[in-house]
Design a protein around this motif. Structure first.
Motif, PDB file in Angstrom:
ATOM      1  N   LEU A 338      24.574  20.746  97.709  1.00 18.87           N
ATOM      2  CA  LEU A 338      25.843  20.549  97.005  1.00 18.87           C
ATOM      3  C   LEU A 338      26.771  19.605  97.775  1.00 18.87           C
ATOM      4  O   LEU A 338      27.428  18.747  97.175  1.00 18.87           O
ATOM      5  N   THR A 354      36.871  21.869  95.720  1.00 18.75           N
ATOM      6  CA  THR A 354      35.849  22.877  95.984  1.00 18.75           C
ATOM      7  C   THR A 354      36.530  24.223  96.163  1.00 18.75           C
ATOM      8  O   THR A 354      37.653  24.301  96.673  1.00 18.75           O
ATOM      9  N   MET A 395      33.516  22.011  92.570  1.00 25.12           N
ATOM     10  CA  MET A 395      32.365  22.689  93.161  1.00 25.12           C
ATOM     11  C   MET A 395      32.756  24.136  93.458  1.00 25.12           C
ATOM     12  O   MET A 395      33.733  24.395  94.159  1.00 25.12           O
ATOM     13  N   LEU A 419      29.835  21.964  89.655  1.00 27.45           N
ATOM     14  CA  LEU A 419      28.655  22.218  90.481  1.00 27.45           C
ATOM     15  C   LEU A 419      28.787  23.614  91.078  1.00 27.45           C
ATOM     16  O   LEU A 419      29.863  24.002  91.535  1.00 27.45           O
TER      17      LEU A 419
END
Length: 570
Positions: A338, A354, A395, A419
Motif C-alpha cells: 500500500l 491515510t 488509504m 485503498l
C-alpha cells in the motif's frame, strides 16, 4: 599498546582512516564525531558506536586490525572466573577487562579499551604474568562479567533465597532506582548493541522474552524467528525499563500493555522503532518493530511482482475512483504494498489521506492520521471527517468492521479512490468476507475494482542456491508444469557466508490479482461461493498465488518448500 595521549591520538587517526577506507563511515560524519570528542574527551571508537555511526563489532575489528590484535568472541570467555580474589571485581569492571585464559605465553586479557596501558601494567603486576591483549566488545564484556561475577560471585549470596521474579518485584517498586539502573552505561550499551545487531542481521523485529530462569532475545529475520542472545537475567527489569524510557513509556506501569515509538541512529542511518510491551508471568515481554524509512521502494518489481503482473495491477490502482483491497494474513507485506502504491499515486495534483493504526512510515506529501481508540478517534470517525477535506485518494489501514466498510464504499461512490486491507486467505475469499460483514452485494459490485492477495516467501541466496530436477512423484502430486516432458528444475538451499548459512537472503511477494469482471460481478450478485469466484477469475486471466510461487521457484527466486509453506491454506 599506547603509552601516552599523543600515541592514542595517532592510533585513533589511523583507526578512523581505516573505517573510511572500509566505507563504514564518511569524512563528514567523522568530522562531526571528532568535534563532539573534543568537548567530552570520550574514546573515538566508543563515541562512534554510541552515536550510531558504526556497529560495535565493526569498530572493535577495525581497532584490532590497527593494533595487530584479535577480537574476543563470546565463546572465548571462560566458564568460571580466573584470578578470583587476586583482582577486585570493581577494578575489572571499571577498567573493562576480563582474564580469558592462562597460557604458557602469559595471561590472555579481554580489554574494552586496548589502548589503556595503565590497566595492562596493573594486570601484569597482579597476575605476575605477561599480558596478551584481546579487543573486547563492550556489550559482550558486560554479559560475561555479570555471568562470572554478579551471578557466580559473591553478589548472588544475598538473594540466594529469592527468585529473580521476587528481586525484580522489589526493584520495580522503587521507580527511581529502576530509572537509575536503566540509565547506567552497561544497560545502555547492551540495548544499543541489540539494536545494532538486529540491523546488521536484517531483522524486522526484536523480541525480548522473560522466562523464569532466563531472558531470551530473538530476531525475526526474513519472517522466521531466530534466537540470538541471552542477556544476564539480573538485567531483565533494567533492559525493559531502558527501552520504555527510550519510547517515552511509563516505567512504573507494568500491569497493562503499552505502545510507543522512538527514532534511533544505527550505523549512521535513522530508524523508527515501534515498541509494544505486554505483561507476562515473569515480567514484560517487549517487541520492537524496526522500520527503515529508506527501505520503502517505488518499484513493484523490487517487491517481487512479476513483470506481467505489474501492468494489470497498475490499471486497477490508477482508476479515478473505487476500492482496491490488498489482503493476506499478518506479516504478508500488505502495508508495504500500500505504501508503494501511495508513492506511485502521490503527486501535487492529488490530495492523499491515510488513516492508520499505527503509522509505520512517514510519507512526504501525504496527510497521515493515527487512529486513537482511547479518545474515540476510530477509523470510522476519522473517515467521516476527512471526507469533508476534499481528498482524492484515501488509504485505510484496515477494514475492521461494517461501519468502516460502509464509509469506504460511500467514499468510492462519491468519486474517491480508496485503498485498504483485509485479513483473508485469498482474493476470492475477500468478496465473501465483505458479504459476511454485512456489505450489500450490489455495493460490492459497484465499488470494488480489484483485490490483490499476497504472501511473502524467503528469497534464495543467489550465491549458494543449487538446481535440481523435481522427482516424478512430486510432479504428479503437486501438478507441476513440465516442458516437453522434462521434469521442472527447482533450487535447493545450501547456505554460505553471504546468507549467514540460512540459504535465504531477503523476501519477495507472491501474488494473485482478482479484477472485477462482469462474470465475477454476476457471481457476486447471486452470492456464489469463493471457489466459484476464484475459478471465474482464473478463467479471466488471473494467475493464482500458488502458480505465481511455482513460477518464481522455477526461476530460482525462492524454493519450492517456501511456496508450499505459505500457500498451504489458500
Amino acid at each position: 599498546m599506547v603509552a601516552n595521549s599523543e600515541d592514542r591520538r595517532q592510533v585513533e587517526r589511523s583507526f578512523a582512516a581505516r573505517l573510511i577506507r572500509a566505507d563504514k563511515i564518511d569524512q563528514g560524519a567523522l568530522d562531526r564525531v571528532q568535534r563532539i570528542q573534543s568537548e567530552n574527551r570520550d574514546r573515538l571508537d566508543a563515541l562512534l558506536v554510541k552515536l550510531g555511526y558504526v556497529s560495535e563489532r565493526d569498530a572493535a575489528e577495525a581497532l584490532a586490525a590497527e593494533l595487530g590484535l584479535v577480537t574476543v568472541k563470546p565463546a572465548d570467555y571462560p566458564d568460571s572466573a580466573l584470578l578470583n580474589g587476586d583482582v577486585s571485581k570493581k577494578f575489572l569492571h571499571e577498567a573493562g577487562v576480563l582474564p580469558l585464559a592462562l597460557t604458557a605465553e602469559g595471561l590472555v586479557l579481554a580489554m574494552v579499551d586496548p589502548l589503556d596501558e595503565f590497566t595492562k601494567r596493573a594486570m601484569e603486576v597482579a597476575s605476575g604474568q605477561p599480558i596478551i591483549a584481546r579487543v573486547a566488545l563492550a556489550t559482550e564484556f558486560e554479559t560475561a562479567f555479570h555471568r562470572l561475577y554478579e551471578i557466580e560471585g559473591g553478589s548472588r549470596a544475598p538473594v540466594a533465597e529469592k527468585t529473580q521474579d521476587a528481586v525484580d518485584e522489589e526493584l520495580l517498586e522503587d521507580v527511581d532506582r529502576l530509572r537509575d539502573l536503566a540509565s547506567e552505561g552497561p544497560v545502555i550499551r547492551l540495548v544499543n548493541q541489540l539494536l545494532a545487531r538486529a540491523v546488521e542481521a536484517r531483522a524486522s523485529d526484536i523480541h525480548i522474552e522473560p522466562f523464569q530462569n532466563r531472558l531470551v532475545v530473538r530476531y525475526r529475520i526474513d519472517g522466521v524467528m531466530r534466537e540470538v542472545a541471552e542477556p544476564p537475567l539480573a538485567l531483565r527489569a533494567a533492559i525493559t525499563s531502558r527501552i520504555k524510557i527510550m519510547a517515552k513509556l511509563n516505567i512504573a506501569e507494568r500491569r497493562l500493555p503499552q505502545d510507543g515509538r522512538f527514532r534511533q541512529a544505527i550505523q549512521g542511518r535513522d530508524y523508527d522503532l515501534r515498541i509494544s510491551t505486554v505483561p507476562t508471568l515473569h515480567g514484560e515481554s517487549v517487541v520492537m518493530r524496526i522500520l527503515d524509512r529508506t527501505g520503502l521502494v517505488h518499484d513493484f518489481g523490487a517487491l517481487g511482482f512479476a513483470e506481467d503482473s505489474v501492468a494489470p495491477f497498475l490499471r486497477v490502482l490508477e482508476q479515478a475512483q473505487g476500492i482496491l483491497l490488498v489482503t493476506g494474513p499478518t506479516g504478508s507485506g500488505k502495508t508495504t504494498t500500500l505504501y508503494t502504491s501511495l508513492m506511485r499515486l502521490n503527486s501535487p495534483e492529488k490530495k492523499l489521506f491515510t488513516v492508520e493504526d499505527p503509522i509505520e512510515y512517514q510519507l512526504e506529501g501525504v496527510n497521515q492520521i493515527q487512529v486513537r481508540p482511547q479518545i474515540e478517534l476510530s477509523f470510522a470517525h476519522v473517515l467521516r471527517s476527512i471526507l469533508r477535506q476534499d481528498p482524492d485518494i484515501i488509504m485505510i489501514g484496515e477494514m475492521r468492521d461494517l461501519e468502516t466498510a460502509q464509509i469506504a464504499i460511500q467514499a468510492a461512490l462519491t468519486g474517491h479512490l480508496v485503498l485498504s486491507t483485509l485479513h483473508t486467505n485469498s482474493a476470492a475469499a475477500t468478496v465473501t468476507r465483505l458479504l459476511d460483514m454485512g456489505v450489500e452485494d450490489y455495493l460490492v459490485t459497484s465499488t470494488l475494482n480489484g483485490i490483490l492477495a499476497q504472501r511473502l516467501v524467503r528469497r534464495l541466496c543467489p550465491n549458494c542456491r543449487e538446481p535440481y530436477a523435481a522427482l516424478p512423484e512430486l510432479v504428479t502430486e503437486l501438478r507441476l508444469p513440465q516442458t516437453h516432458g522434462a521434469p521442472p528444475i527447482f533450487y535447493h538451499t545450501k547456505g554460505c557466508e553471504n546468507c549467514t548459512g540460512t540459504g535465504y537472503l531477503g523476501r519477495l511477494a507472491i501474488t494473485e490479482l482478482l479484477v472485477m469482471t462482469d462474470d465475477v460481478r454476476r457471481l457476486v450478485l447471486r452470492r456464489a461461493e469463493a471457489f466459484e469466484l476464484h475459478r471465474a477469475a482464473v478463467a479471466a486471466g488471473m494467475r493464482s498465488m500458488y502458480d505465481d510461487g511455482i513460477r518464481k521457484a522455477s526461476q530460482g527466486l525462492t524454493s519450492l518448500e517456501e511456496v508450499l509453506r505459505v500457500t498451504r491454506d489458500v
